[in-house]
Design a protein around this motif. Structure first.
Motif, PDB file in Angstrom:
ATOM      1  N   GLY A  96       0.800  -1.214   0.000  1.00 15.55           N
ATOM      2  CA  GLY A  96       0.000   0.000   0.000  1.00 15.55           C
ATOM      3  C   GLY A  96       0.835   1.267   0.000  1.00 15.55           C
ATOM      4  N   LEU A  97       2.151   1.105   0.079  1.00 19.36           N
ATOM      5  CA  LEU A  97       3.057   2.248   0.107  1.00 19.36           C
ATOM      6  C   LEU A  97       4.009   2.247  -1.092  1.00 19.36           C
ATOM      7  CD1 LEU A  97       3.943   2.034   3.907  1.00 19.36           C
ATOM      8  CD2 LEU A  97       2.267   3.543   2.811  1.00 19.36           C
ATOM      9  N   GLY A  98       3.764   1.370  -2.060  1.00 16.84           N
ATOM     10  CA  GLY A  98       4.590   1.308  -3.255  1.00 16.84           C
ATOM     11  C   GLY A  98       5.527   0.115  -3.326  1.00 16.84           C
ATOM     12  N   SER A  99       5.631  -0.670  -2.281  1.00 17.47           N
ATOM     13  CA  SER A  99       6.505  -1.835  -2.280  1.00 17.47           C
ATOM     14  C   SER A  99       5.741  -3.068  -2.758  1.00 17.47           C
ATOM     15  CB  SER A  99       7.051  -2.074  -0.873  1.00 17.47           C
ATOM     16  OG  SER A  99       7.923  -3.176  -0.859  1.00 17.47           O
ATOM     17  N   GLU A 100       6.405  -3.902  -3.567  1.00 14.12           N
ATOM     18  CA  GLU A 100       5.811  -5.118  -4.096  1.00 14.12           C
ATOM     19  C   GLU A 100       6.757  -6.287  -3.867  1.00 14.12           C
ATOM     20  OE1 GLU A 100       5.600  -4.140  -8.228  1.00 14.12           O
ATOM     21  OE2 GLU A 100       3.736  -3.040  -8.006  1.00 14.12           O
ATOM     22  N   ASP A 101       6.194  -7.470  -3.709  1.00 15.20           N
ATOM     23  CA  ASP A 101       6.972  -8.696  -3.577  1.00 15.20           C
ATOM     24  C   ASP A 101       6.226  -9.815  -4.276  1.00 15.20           C
ATOM     25  OD1 ASP A 101       9.319  -8.095  -1.795  1.00 15.20           O
ATOM     26  OD2 ASP A 101       7.695  -7.379  -0.506  1.00 15.20           O
ATOM     27  N   VAL A 102       6.950 -10.883  -4.622  1.00 20.83           N
ATOM     28  CA  VAL A 102       6.348 -12.047  -5.255  1.00 20.83           C
ATOM     29  C   VAL A 102       6.590 -13.253  -4.353  1.00 20.83           C
ATOM     30  CG1 VAL A 102       6.387 -13.583  -7.271  1.00 20.83           C
ATOM     31  CG2 VAL A 102       6.645 -11.106  -7.577  1.00 20.83           C
ATOM     32  N   TYR A 103       5.540 -14.039  -4.151  1.00 21.73           N
ATOM     33  CA  TYR A 103       5.599 -15.224  -3.298  1.00 21.73           C
ATOM     34  C   TYR A 103       5.023 -16.425  -4.030  1.00 21.73           C
ATOM     35  CZ  TYR A 103       6.473 -12.300   0.790  1.00 21.73           C
ATOM     36  OH  TYR A 103       7.018 -11.430   1.690  1.00 21.73           O
ATOM     37  N   GLU A 111       5.322 -24.140   2.877  1.00 19.16           N
ATOM     38  CA  GLU A 111       6.466 -23.612   2.119  1.00 19.16           C
ATOM     39  C   GLU A 111       6.206 -22.276   1.440  1.00 19.16           C
ATOM     40  OE1 GLU A 111       9.132 -26.260   0.031  1.00 19.16           O
ATOM     41  OE2 GLU A 111       7.896 -27.955   0.659  1.00 19.16           O
ATOM     42  N   LEU A 112       5.625 -21.341   2.179  1.00 17.76           N
ATOM     43  CA  LEU A 112       5.479 -19.984   1.663  1.00 17.76           C
ATOM     44  C   LEU A 112       6.885 -19.442   1.426  1.00 17.76           C
ATOM     45  CD1 LEU A 112       3.654 -17.501   1.062  1.00 17.76           C
ATOM     46  CD2 LEU A 112       4.014 -16.852   3.453  1.00 17.76           C
ATOM     47  N   LYS A 113       7.168 -19.066   0.160  1.00 16.67           N
ATOM     48  CA  LYS A 113       8.513 -18.598  -0.197  1.00 16.67           C
ATOM     49  C   LYS A 113       8.450 -17.217  -0.834  1.00 16.67           C
ATOM     50  CE  LYS A 113      10.342 -23.186  -1.232  1.00 16.67           C
ATOM     51  NZ  LYS A 113      11.010 -24.005  -2.253  1.00 16.67           N
ATOM     52  N   HIS A 114       9.310 -16.350  -0.347  1.00 15.39           N
ATOM     53  CA  HIS A 114       9.500 -15.032  -0.945  1.00 15.39           C
ATOM     54  C   HIS A 114      10.514 -15.232  -2.067  1.00 15.39           C
ATOM     55  CE1 HIS A 114      11.525 -10.962  -0.909  1.00 15.39           C
ATOM     56  NE2 HIS A 114      10.289 -10.711  -1.272  1.00 15.39           N
ATOM     57  N   LEU A 115      10.121 -14.960  -3.314  1.00 15.52           N
ATOM     58  CA  LEU A 115      11.025 -15.219  -4.422  1.00 15.52           C
ATOM     59  C   LEU A 115      12.090 -14.156  -4.539  1.00 15.52           C
ATOM     60  CD1 LEU A 115       8.666 -16.606  -7.170  1.00 15.52           C
ATOM     61  CD2 LEU A 115       9.982 -17.818  -5.437  1.00 15.52           C
ATOM     62  N   PRO A 120      11.827  -2.282 -10.102  1.00 20.12           N
ATOM     63  CA  PRO A 120      10.963  -1.120  -9.841  1.00 20.12           C
ATOM     64  C   PRO A 120       9.738  -1.052 -10.742  1.00 20.12           C
ATOM     65  CG  PRO A 120      13.255  -0.460  -9.869  1.00 20.12           C
ATOM     66  CD  PRO A 120      13.208  -1.901 -10.289  1.00 20.12           C
ATOM     67  N   ARG A 121       9.836  -1.529 -11.988  1.00 15.72           N
ATOM     68  CA  ARG A 121       8.646  -1.541 -12.823  1.00 15.72           C
ATOM     69  C   ARG A 121       7.807  -2.759 -12.478  1.00 15.72           C
ATOM     70  NH1 ARG A 121       8.311  -4.618 -17.306  1.00 15.72           N
ATOM     71  NH2 ARG A 121      10.076  -5.957 -17.731  1.00 15.72           N
ATOM     72  N   ARG A 122       6.539  -2.692 -12.752  1.00  7.87           N
ATOM     73  CA  ARG A 122       5.596  -3.756 -12.421  1.00  7.87           C
ATOM     74  C   ARG A 122       5.978  -5.051 -13.142  1.00  7.87           C
ATOM     75  NH1 ARG A 122      -0.639  -2.881 -11.728  1.00  7.87           N
ATOM     76  NH2 ARG A 122      -1.244  -5.002 -11.337  1.00  7.87           N
ATOM     77  N   PRO A 123       6.087  -6.162 -12.417  1.00  9.65           N
ATOM     78  CA  PRO A 123       6.441  -7.427 -13.057  1.00  9.65           C
ATOM     79  C   PRO A 123       5.280  -7.943 -13.907  1.00  9.65           C
ATOM     80  CG  PRO A 123       5.883  -7.790 -10.765  1.00  9.65           C
ATOM     81  CD  PRO A 123       5.868  -6.294 -10.985  1.00  9.65           C
ATOM     82  N   PRO A 124       5.570  -8.794 -14.871  1.00  8.39           N
ATOM     83  CA  PRO A 124       4.518  -9.289 -15.773  1.00  8.39           C
ATOM     84  C   PRO A 124       3.684 -10.389 -15.136  1.00  8.39           C
ATOM     85  CG  PRO A 124       6.614 -10.269 -16.355  1.00  8.39           C
ATOM     86  CD  PRO A 124       6.895  -9.275 -15.253  1.00  8.39           C
ATOM     87  N   ILE A 125       3.161 -10.142 -13.944  1.00  2.79           N
ATOM     88  CA  ILE A 125       2.416 -11.179 -13.240  1.00  2.79           C
ATOM     89  C   ILE A 125       1.008 -11.353 -13.793  1.00  2.79           C
ATOM     90  CG2 ILE A 125       1.444  -9.756 -11.404  1.00  2.79           C
ATOM     91  CD1 ILE A 125       2.469 -12.212  -9.574  1.00  2.79           C
ATOM     92  N   HIS A 126       0.546 -10.420 -14.612  1.00  2.46           N
ATOM     93  CA  HIS A 126      -0.783 -10.567 -15.175  1.00  2.46           C
ATOM     94  C   HIS A 126      -0.814 -11.571 -16.310  1.00  2.46           C
ATOM     95  CE1 HIS A 126      -2.651  -7.655 -12.646  1.00  2.46           C
ATOM     96  NE2 HIS A 126      -1.657  -6.824 -12.878  1.00  2.46           N
ATOM     97  N   HIS A 127       0.330 -12.124 -16.635  1.00  2.00           N
ATOM     98  CA  HIS A 127       0.425 -13.171 -17.646  1.00  2.00           C
ATOM     99  C   HIS A 127       1.067 -14.364 -16.950  1.00  2.00           C
ATOM    100  CE1 HIS A 127      -0.616 -10.170 -20.578  1.00  2.00           C
ATOM    101  NE2 HIS A 127       0.345  -9.400 -20.101  1.00  2.00           N
ATOM    102  N   GLY A 128       0.246 -15.218 -16.364  1.00  3.65           N
ATOM    103  CA  GLY A 128       0.717 -16.303 -15.522  1.00  3.65           C
ATOM    104  C   GLY A 128       1.855 -17.095 -16.113  1.00  3.65           C
TER     105      GLY A 128
END
Length: 143
Positions: A96-103, A111-115, A120-128
């Motif tokens: 909510g403050l501009g930080s993003e992470d992928v798990y 096995e919740l893993k922080h990848l 800084p640019r938005r990752p292409p996560i909208h394309h699985g």
């Protein structure tokens, strides 16, 4: 929530009745589409069960038992994607403050893993598939 067979799209005359699915939370917000596992037996989606909309939980629906399980909780979780073999669920979180992470997490919540912190640019996560290719090592693939 209602579960409707895919047969209703291809053959409306043979459409079985809708099935009502109980959920463990009130629908206070617009929901994202459920992300179905490749085997069709589980669905994952992110939704907040709090009236103010945060934190968001990653929910898993098991079609065999008609049960919901909360797998993870972060301030905000974007819609998830499944690994091709259906053993991992990938998702992007935001604070909510501009930080993003992928798990990634197994469908049983283990096995919740922080990848890694995305660029800084938005990752292409909208394309699985792109996310899978980018993080294929996390899914155990040998490509």
């Amino acid at each position: 929530m209602a579960k409707v067979s895919g047969a209703c799209i291809s053959n409306p005359a043979q459409c079985p009745p809708m099935q009502i699915v109980n959920v463990p939370f009130a629908f206070n917000f617009t929901i994202n589409a459920l992300s179905w596992a490749p085997n069709g037996q589980h669905a994952a989606f992110s939704y907040s069960d709090n009236a103010n909309g945060t934190p968001t939980k990653m929910w898993l629906f098991d079609t065999a038992s008609n049960t919901w399980t909360s797998l993870a909780e972060f301030p905000y979780i974007d819609p998830p994607f499944w690994s091709p073999d259906g053993t991992w669920i990938a998702f992007r979180t935001q604070d909510g403050l501009g930080s993003e992470d992928v798990y990634v997490v197994h469908r049983d919540g283990s096995e919740l893993k922080h990848l890694r912190r995305p660029a800084p640019r938005r990752p292409p996560i909208h394309h699985g598939r792109l996310v899978y290719r980018k993080y294929h090592h996390a899914f155990g693939a040998a490509r």
